[in-house]
Design a protein around this motif. Sequence first.
Motif, PDB file in Angstrom:
ATOM      1  N   GLU A  28     104.110 -17.902 -64.158  1.00  0.00           N
ATOM      2  CA  GLU A  28     105.301 -17.809 -65.014  1.00  0.00           C
ATOM      3  C   GLU A  28     104.945 -17.227 -66.388  1.00  0.00           C
ATOM      4  O   GLU A  28     105.830 -16.958 -67.200  1.00  0.00           O
ATOM      5  CB  GLU A  28     105.988 -19.174 -65.114  1.00  0.00           C
ATOM      6  CG  GLU A  28     106.665 -19.536 -63.786  1.00  0.00           C
ATOM      7  CD  GLU A  28     107.177 -20.968 -63.711  1.00  0.00           C
ATOM      8  OE1 GLU A  28     108.061 -21.337 -64.489  1.00  0.00           O
ATOM      9  OE2 GLU A  28     106.680 -21.723 -62.843  1.00  0.00           O
ATOM     10  N   ARG A  35      97.283 -15.812 -53.759  1.00  0.00           N
ATOM     11  CA  ARG A  35      97.807 -15.969 -52.398  1.00  0.00           C
ATOM     12  C   ARG A  35      99.316 -16.091 -52.322  1.00  0.00           C
ATOM     13  O   ARG A  35      99.877 -16.066 -51.251  1.00  0.00           O
ATOM     14  CB  ARG A  35      97.145 -17.185 -51.732  1.00  0.00           C
ATOM     15  CG  ARG A  35      95.680 -16.930 -51.526  1.00  0.00           C
ATOM     16  CD  ARG A  35      94.911 -18.130 -51.051  1.00  0.00           C
ATOM     17  NE  ARG A  35      93.505 -17.810 -50.976  1.00  0.00           N
ATOM     18  CZ  ARG A  35      92.683 -17.831 -52.001  1.00  0.00           C
ATOM     19  NH1 ARG A  35      93.113 -18.163 -53.201  1.00  0.00           N
ATOM     20  NH2 ARG A  35      91.405 -17.505 -51.851  1.00  0.00           N
ATOM     21  N   GLN A 100      90.786 -23.444 -62.439  1.00  0.00           N
ATOM     22  CA  GLN A 100      90.150 -22.359 -61.680  1.00  0.00           C
ATOM     23  C   GLN A 100      90.484 -21.025 -62.337  1.00  0.00           C
ATOM     24  O   GLN A 100      90.045 -19.989 -61.880  1.00  0.00           O
ATOM     25  CB  GLN A 100      90.677 -22.359 -60.241  1.00  0.00           C
ATOM     26  CG  GLN A 100      90.424 -23.657 -59.522  1.00  0.00           C
ATOM     27  CD  GLN A 100      91.101 -23.669 -58.159  1.00  0.00           C
ATOM     28  OE1 GLN A 100      90.597 -23.125 -57.191  1.00  0.00           O
ATOM     29  NE2 GLN A 100      92.259 -24.277 -58.075  1.00  0.00           N
ATOM     30  N   HIS A 118      85.747 -21.475 -63.282  1.00  0.00           N
ATOM     31  CA  HIS A 118      85.472 -20.078 -62.921  1.00  0.00           C
ATOM     32  C   HIS A 118      85.268 -19.200 -64.146  1.00  0.00           C
ATOM     33  O   HIS A 118      85.381 -17.982 -64.074  1.00  0.00           O
ATOM     34  CB  HIS A 118      86.600 -19.532 -62.034  1.00  0.00           C
ATOM     35  CG  HIS A 118      86.688 -20.231 -60.707  1.00  0.00           C
ATOM     36  ND1 HIS A 118      87.716 -20.052 -59.821  1.00  0.00           N
ATOM     37  CD2 HIS A 118      85.840 -21.119 -60.120  1.00  0.00           C
ATOM     38  CE1 HIS A 118      87.513 -20.811 -58.736  1.00  0.00           C
ATOM     39  NE2 HIS A 118      86.388 -21.470 -58.901  1.00  0.00           N
ATOM     40  N   SER A 194      96.389 -23.343 -54.315  1.00  0.00           N
ATOM     41  CA  SER A 194      96.483 -23.411 -52.853  1.00  0.00           C
ATOM     42  C   SER A 194      95.404 -24.344 -52.292  1.00  0.00           C
ATOM     43  O   SER A 194      95.437 -24.687 -51.115  1.00  0.00           O
ATOM     44  CB  SER A 194      96.329 -22.013 -52.253  1.00  0.00           C
ATOM     45  OG  SER A 194      95.121 -21.432 -52.696  1.00  0.00           O
TER      46      SER A 194
HETATM   47  P1  NAD Z   1      95.909 -19.272 -55.364  1.00  0.00           P
HETATM   48  O1  NAD Z   1      96.465 -17.931 -55.709  1.00  0.00           O
HETATM   49  O2  NAD Z   1      95.099 -19.417 -54.140  1.00  0.00           O
HETATM   50  O3  NAD Z   1      97.131 -20.298 -55.251  1.00  0.00           O
HETATM   51  C1  NAD Z   1      98.139 -20.355 -56.216  1.00  0.00           C
HETATM   52  C2  NAD Z   1      99.218 -21.284 -55.690  1.00  0.00           C
HETATM   53  O4  NAD Z   1     100.175 -21.448 -56.743  1.00  0.00           O
HETATM   54  C3  NAD Z   1      99.970 -20.734 -54.463  1.00  0.00           C
HETATM   55  O5  NAD Z   1      99.906 -21.691 -53.424  1.00  0.00           O
HETATM   56  C4  NAD Z   1     101.412 -20.544 -54.975  1.00  0.00           C
HETATM   57  O6  NAD Z   1     102.373 -20.944 -54.031  1.00  0.00           O
HETATM   58  C5  NAD Z   1     101.472 -21.454 -56.186  1.00  0.00           C
HETATM   59  N1  NAD Z   1     102.385 -20.992 -57.224  1.00  0.00           N
HETATM   60  C6  NAD Z   1     102.559 -19.745 -57.716  1.00  0.00           C
HETATM   61  N2  NAD Z   1     103.458 -19.727 -58.716  1.00  0.00           N
HETATM   62  C7  NAD Z   1     103.876 -21.015 -58.856  1.00  0.00           C
HETATM   63  C8  NAD Z   1     104.822 -21.647 -59.706  1.00  0.00           C
HETATM   64  N3  NAD Z   1     105.510 -20.970 -60.631  1.00  0.00           N
HETATM   65  N4  NAD Z   1     105.004 -22.989 -59.585  1.00  0.00           N
HETATM   66  C9  NAD Z   1     104.318 -23.706 -58.649  1.00  0.00           C
HETATM   67  N5  NAD Z   1     103.400 -23.145 -57.808  1.00  0.00           N
HETATM   68  C10 NAD Z   1     103.191 -21.828 -57.922  1.00  0.00           C
HETATM   69  O7  NAD Z   1      95.138 -19.761 -56.636  1.00  0.00           O
HETATM   70  P2  NAD Z   1      93.939 -20.788 -56.814  1.00  0.00           P
HETATM   71  O8  NAD Z   1      94.124 -21.954 -55.918  1.00  0.00           O
HETATM   72  O9  NAD Z   1      93.816 -20.991 -58.281  1.00  0.00           O
HETATM   73  O10 NAD Z   1      92.616 -20.049 -56.319  1.00  0.00           O
HETATM   74  C11 NAD Z   1      92.419 -18.675 -56.419  1.00  0.00           C
HETATM   75  C12 NAD Z   1      91.375 -18.127 -57.361  1.00  0.00           C
HETATM   76  O11 NAD Z   1      92.126 -17.202 -58.111  1.00  0.00           O
HETATM   77  C13 NAD Z   1      90.725 -18.944 -58.385  1.00  0.00           C
HETATM   78  O12 NAD Z   1      89.390 -18.830 -58.122  1.00  0.00           O
HETATM   79  C14 NAD Z   1      91.025 -18.241 -59.755  1.00  0.00           C
HETATM   80  O13 NAD Z   1      89.812 -18.034 -60.446  1.00  0.00           O
HETATM   81  C15 NAD Z   1      91.560 -16.923 -59.382  1.00  0.00           C
HETATM   82  N6  NAD Z   1      92.700 -16.369 -60.155  1.00  0.00           N
HETATM   83  C16 NAD Z   1      92.937 -16.743 -61.429  1.00  0.00           C
HETATM   84  C17 NAD Z   1      94.045 -16.240 -62.123  1.00  0.00           C
HETATM   85  C18 NAD Z   1      94.280 -16.669 -63.553  1.00  0.00           C
HETATM   86  O14 NAD Z   1      93.326 -16.904 -64.280  1.00  0.00           O
HETATM   87  N7  NAD Z   1      95.526 -16.839 -63.978  1.00  0.00           N
HETATM   88  C19 NAD Z   1      94.912 -15.362 -61.486  1.00  0.00           C
HETATM   89  C20 NAD Z   1      94.632 -14.994 -60.159  1.00  0.00           C
HETATM   90  C21 NAD Z   1      93.519 -15.502 -59.500  1.00  0.00           C
END
Ligand code: NAD
Length: 248
Positions: A28, A35, A100, A118, A194
């Motif tokens: 947001e 994912r 993460q 991370h 996730s």
């Molecule tokens: P993930 O992408 O695997 O899971 C994110 C989850 O959040 C999903 O299941 C999704 O349904 C949910 N989601 C998305 N928007 C939402 C919302 N507004 N309200 C509620 N739920 C919501 O992410 P993860 O589990 O953090 O693992 C993935 C890896 O991605 C981590 O290692 C991280 O380092 C990296 N990552 C980080 C960023 C960041 O720093 N913002 C961005 C992308 C990936």
Amino acid sequence: MFETEQAINLIRESNRIFALSGAGISTEAGIPDFRGPGGLWEDSTLMEKLSATGFNRDPEGFYRANVKLFSEVRKAKPTLAHQLLVRLEELGKLDAVATQNIDGLHRAAGSRKIFELHGTYHTGHCPKCRAAFEMEDFYAEIQSGRLKVPLCRACAIPIKPDVVLFEDPIPVDAWEGAVDAASQCDLMLVFGSSLVVYPAAELPMIAISSGAPIVIVNLEETAYDSLARVVVRGKLGEFAKSALAAFD
Ligand code: NAD
């Protein structure tokens, strides 16, 4: 929503809360997750681009591939869910947040006790002499096309952002702090993850084994839903709005 009320009641009763956040807490704020729909994982070459091997093989390609993510991270502001965790810490109810995410938004929101499992994109280091760098100016130069890859002036080799890439180990201090917080908490909140990336996804199991209930707020199903006391299937922004109103 009944589950939101249940989760708020659990927060009300708890004084040693530990929170784990994932990429979903920052969608947001405009940063795509991995994912979820439209997530970064839709790019099938992402694993290679975000791996230590990818960085060592082609640092220029690494920076070129990640410049879009860097620009989203640079523009992003903390969300209501980040603010909720700050509020709970101010109230003395929350001990620590493990994240993460590499976006630094918990720090920007004002959280104090943060374990960045991370790492962070905001700083970097020279892999040879370990000199430390602020990365913001480099990212701006890469985006504008003036720079291809930032180099350590002393060693003339590419500077690596302080992020944990695939194949990199997790920072020991952050991991040990998170494990302690998970084993001592009286409630664990999981926001926007996730729960498929290990070892971070072990933390809810540590909390449950130590007797703490867990609350999961996520748009989609997670591997831990059946073990959670409460699952709120919805947007964190909406959940945080209700919870912030309850703890005003
Ligand atoms: P993930 O992408 O695997 O899971 C994110 C989850 O959040 C999903 O299941 C999704 O349904 C949910 N989601 C998305 N928007 C939402 C919302 N507004 N309200 C509620 N739920 C919501 O992410 P993860 O589990 O953090 O693992 C993935 C890896 O991605 C981590 O290692 C991280 O380092 C990296 N990552 C980080 C960023 C960041 O720093 N913002 C961005 C992308 C990936």
